[in-house]
Scaffold this active site. Structure first.
Site, PDB file in Angstrom:
ATOM      1  N   ASN A   8      14.017  18.579 -29.965  1.00  0.00           N
ATOM      2  CA  ASN A   8      14.386  18.992 -31.317  1.00  0.00           C
ATOM      3  C   ASN A   8      15.400  17.966 -31.829  1.00  0.00           C
ATOM      4  O   ASN A   8      16.549  17.972 -31.403  1.00  0.00           O
ATOM      5  CB  ASN A   8      14.991  20.402 -31.271  1.00  0.00           C
ATOM      6  CG  ASN A   8      15.492  20.855 -32.631  1.00  0.00           C
ATOM      7  OD1 ASN A   8      15.258  20.196 -33.641  1.00  0.00           O
ATOM      8  ND2 ASN A   8      16.181  21.989 -32.649  1.00  0.00           N
ATOM      9  N   TRP A   9      14.931  17.116 -32.717  1.00  0.00           N
ATOM     10  CA  TRP A   9      15.802  16.039 -33.207  1.00  0.00           C
ATOM     11  C   TRP A   9      16.743  16.508 -34.323  1.00  0.00           C
ATOM     12  O   TRP A   9      17.583  15.733 -34.796  1.00  0.00           O
ATOM     13  CB  TRP A   9      14.961  14.850 -33.691  1.00  0.00           C
ATOM     14  CG  TRP A   9      14.422  13.998 -32.583  1.00  0.00           C
ATOM     15  CD1 TRP A   9      14.678  14.129 -31.238  1.00  0.00           C
ATOM     16  CD2 TRP A   9      13.556  12.855 -32.715  1.00  0.00           C
ATOM     17  NE1 TRP A   9      14.018  13.149 -30.528  1.00  0.00           N
ATOM     18  CE2 TRP A   9      13.329  12.357 -31.408  1.00  0.00           C
ATOM     19  CE3 TRP A   9      12.941  12.205 -33.795  1.00  0.00           C
ATOM     20  CZ2 TRP A   9      12.517  11.231 -31.174  1.00  0.00           C
ATOM     21  CZ3 TRP A   9      12.140  11.097 -33.556  1.00  0.00           C
ATOM     22  CH2 TRP A   9      11.932  10.629 -32.254  1.00  0.00           C
ATOM     23  N   LYS A  10      16.585  17.756 -34.744  1.00  0.00           N
ATOM     24  CA  LYS A  10      17.465  18.325 -35.781  1.00  0.00           C
ATOM     25  C   LYS A  10      17.585  17.357 -36.965  1.00  0.00           C
ATOM     26  O   LYS A  10      16.604  16.720 -37.327  1.00  0.00           O
ATOM     27  CB  LYS A  10      18.823  18.675 -35.167  1.00  0.00           C
ATOM     28  CG  LYS A  10      18.653  19.560 -33.929  1.00  0.00           C
ATOM     29  CD  LYS A  10      19.909  20.225 -33.461  1.00  0.00           C
ATOM     30  CE  LYS A  10      19.591  21.083 -32.241  1.00  0.00           C
ATOM     31  NZ  LYS A  10      20.676  21.930 -31.817  1.00  0.00           N
ATOM     32  N   HIS A  96      14.453  29.034 -35.217  1.00  0.00           N
ATOM     33  CA  HIS A  96      15.542  28.357 -34.508  1.00  0.00           C
ATOM     34  C   HIS A  96      16.879  28.975 -34.922  1.00  0.00           C
ATOM     35  O   HIS A  96      17.070  29.353 -36.082  1.00  0.00           O
ATOM     36  CB  HIS A  96      15.540  26.851 -34.812  1.00  0.00           C
ATOM     37  CG  HIS A  96      16.495  26.111 -33.920  1.00  0.00           C
ATOM     38  ND1 HIS A  96      17.837  26.019 -34.205  1.00  0.00           N
ATOM     39  CD2 HIS A  96      16.316  25.486 -32.728  1.00  0.00           C
ATOM     40  CE1 HIS A  96      18.433  25.360 -33.216  1.00  0.00           C
ATOM     41  NE2 HIS A  96      17.535  25.028 -32.320  1.00  0.00           N
ATOM     42  N   GLU A  98      19.667  27.819 -35.624  1.00  0.00           N
ATOM     43  CA  GLU A  98      20.369  27.203 -36.769  1.00  0.00           C
ATOM     44  C   GLU A  98      19.748  27.645 -38.091  1.00  0.00           C
ATOM     45  O   GLU A  98      20.430  27.769 -39.107  1.00  0.00           O
ATOM     46  CB  GLU A  98      20.374  25.676 -36.598  1.00  0.00           C
ATOM     47  CG  GLU A  98      21.392  25.274 -35.529  1.00  0.00           C
ATOM     48  CD  GLU A  98      21.022  24.065 -34.690  1.00  0.00           C
ATOM     49  OE1 GLU A  98      20.207  23.242 -35.124  1.00  0.00           O
ATOM     50  OE2 GLU A  98      21.565  23.946 -33.576  1.00  0.00           O
ATOM     51  N   GLU A 173      16.556  30.691 -26.443  1.00  0.00           N
ATOM     52  CA  GLU A 173      17.758  29.868 -26.552  1.00  0.00           C
ATOM     53  C   GLU A 173      18.965  30.749 -26.837  1.00  0.00           C
ATOM     54  O   GLU A 173      19.128  31.233 -27.960  1.00  0.00           O
ATOM     55  CB  GLU A 173      17.614  28.872 -27.708  1.00  0.00           C
ATOM     56  CG  GLU A 173      16.507  27.875 -27.520  1.00  0.00           C
ATOM     57  CD  GLU A 173      16.719  26.655 -28.427  1.00  0.00           C
ATOM     58  OE1 GLU A 173      16.804  25.549 -27.895  1.00  0.00           O
ATOM     59  OE2 GLU A 173      16.825  26.828 -29.652  1.00  0.00           O
ATOM     60  N   GLY A 179      24.129  23.295 -28.063  1.00  0.00           N
ATOM     61  CA  GLY A 179      25.037  22.245 -28.523  1.00  0.00           C
ATOM     62  C   GLY A 179      26.467  22.422 -28.048  1.00  0.00           C
ATOM     63  O   GLY A 179      27.370  21.759 -28.538  1.00  0.00           O
ATOM     64  N   SER A 218      21.655  23.217 -24.268  1.00  0.00           N
ATOM     65  CA  SER A 218      22.395  22.270 -23.420  1.00  0.00           C
ATOM     66  C   SER A 218      21.608  21.819 -22.186  1.00  0.00           C
ATOM     67  O   SER A 218      22.178  21.639 -21.111  1.00  0.00           O
ATOM     68  CB  SER A 218      23.755  22.847 -23.026  1.00  0.00           C
ATOM     69  OG  SER A 218      24.552  23.034 -24.192  1.00  0.00           O
ATOM     70  N   GLY A 239      17.773  19.609 -27.411  1.00  0.00           N
ATOM     71  CA  GLY A 239      18.354  19.062 -28.635  1.00  0.00           C
ATOM     72  C   GLY A 239      19.043  17.743 -28.353  1.00  0.00           C
ATOM     73  O   GLY A 239      18.424  16.685 -28.282  1.00  0.00           O
ATOM     74  N   GLY A 240      20.360  17.797 -28.167  1.00  0.00           N
ATOM     75  CA  GLY A 240      21.183  16.595 -28.007  1.00  0.00           C
ATOM     76  C   GLY A 240      20.621  15.564 -27.039  1.00  0.00           C
ATOM     77  O   GLY A 240      20.563  14.370 -27.339  1.00  0.00           O
TER      78      GLY A 240
HETATM   79  P1  PGA Z   1      20.979  21.413 -27.412  1.00  0.00           P
HETATM   80  O1  PGA Z   1      20.050  22.061 -28.556  1.00  0.00           O
HETATM   81  O2  PGA Z   1      20.040  20.935 -26.323  1.00  0.00           O
HETATM   82  O3  PGA Z   1      21.707  20.298 -28.069  1.00  0.00           O
HETATM   83  O4  PGA Z   1      21.870  22.507 -26.908  1.00  0.00           O
HETATM   84  C1  PGA Z   1      18.947  22.860 -28.248  1.00  0.00           C
HETATM   85  C2  PGA Z   1      18.284  23.338 -29.506  1.00  0.00           C
HETATM   86  O5  PGA Z   1      18.970  23.612 -30.498  1.00  0.00           O
HETATM   87  O6  PGA Z   1      17.049  23.480 -29.568  1.00  0.00           O
END
Ligand code: PGA
Length: 254
Positions: A8-10, A96, A98, A173, A179, A218, A239-240
């Site tokens: 997930n490149w957000k 998601h 967010e 999640e 994050g 994470s 994500g990150g």
């Molecule tokens: P993260 O994000 O790996 O940076 O915790 C995961 C996500 O939001 O899908």
């Protein structure tokens, strides 16, 4: 069981950066075992760059991070499933945390998006998860049940049973692990994934055993193998650590 490694490149990467990152993934990815798939959920502007870089590699797919449940119309700022497909996406993320917590999407909207996207030819990674307050109040099961049943109780007849296999995956999640660098411990992941599987069984019967459940929050190269070894963990949503091709490839390789 299908296994999925999702990035997930957000809201990161310009088109040039996306082309470069997806190119590095495509060239660095070795032979994957049968049934494994890698999906990169890119910002709208760079979906086509990812799809172009992945062109011809069947195990690599591009996805969108959101869509709107209408074919077209006066919905300023929104993007339809057909537009995502036109850009080269075969997947979309829904629910998601967010989108739920920053953009205020509720269960009903997440359900509409999920079903509309499936009906319009996209595969869906539906995300669910509890906040820290909800977990501490002992509401994990209730939250997951509410989030899942909103979607499955509205699922039309033609999208029930085997029609969902290969088309729908669930991402668990925990919001407090996204994050933050705080990974859920093995016991917590085992428990939440078992709860998710049981809820899916209640909602879609035996088909539930063929829907992958991904863990996200994470995920890093040093914890990926341990997470993948857990029962009912059929993939990872990253994500990150997916922003650099090198670390995402290490996660896939783990
Ligand atoms: P993260 O994000 O790996 O940076 O915790 C995961 C996500 O939001 O899908």
């Amino acid at each position: 069981m299908q296994k999925i490694f999702a990035a997930n490149w957000k809201m990161y990467k310009t088109r040039a950066q996306a082309s470069q990152g997806a190119g590095e993934l495509a060239s660095g990815l070795g032979q994957l075992p049968a049934g494994h798939e890698v999906v990169v959920f890119a910002p709208f502007t760079s979906i086509s760059c990812v799809a172009d870089a992945f062109n011809g590699k069947p195990v690599l797919s591009a996805g969108g991070q959101n869509c709107y449940p209408a074919e077209e119309g006066a919905f300023t700022g929104e993007t339809s499933p057909a537009m995502l497909r036109d850009a080269g996406a075969s997947w979309v993320l829904t629910g998601h945390s967010e989108r739920r917590h920053i953009m205020g999407e509720d269960d009903a909207l997440v359900a509409r998006k999920t079903i509309f996207a499936l009906e319009h030819g996209l595969n869906v990674l539906l995300c669910i998860g509890e906040t820290l307050d909800e977990r501490e109040a002992g509401k994990l099961n209730a939250v997951l049940e509410k989030q899942l049943s909103a979607v499955f109780s509205a699922m039309p007849g033609n999208l029930r049973g085997d029609a969902l296999v290969g088309r729908l995956a669930v991402g668990y999640e925990p919001v407090w692990a996204i994050g933050t660098g705080k990974v859920a411990g093995p016991e917590e992941v085992l428990d939440a994934h078992a709860v998710t599987r049981a809820l899916l069984q209640k909602l879609v019967g035996e088909t539930a055993n063929r829907l992958p459940i991904l863990y996200g929050g994470s995920v890093k190269p040093n914890n990926a193998a341990g997470l993948m070894a857990l029962d009912n963990v059929d993939g990872l949503l990253v994500g990150g650590a997916s922003l650099e091709a090198k670390s995402f490839l290490q996660i896939i390789g783990a």
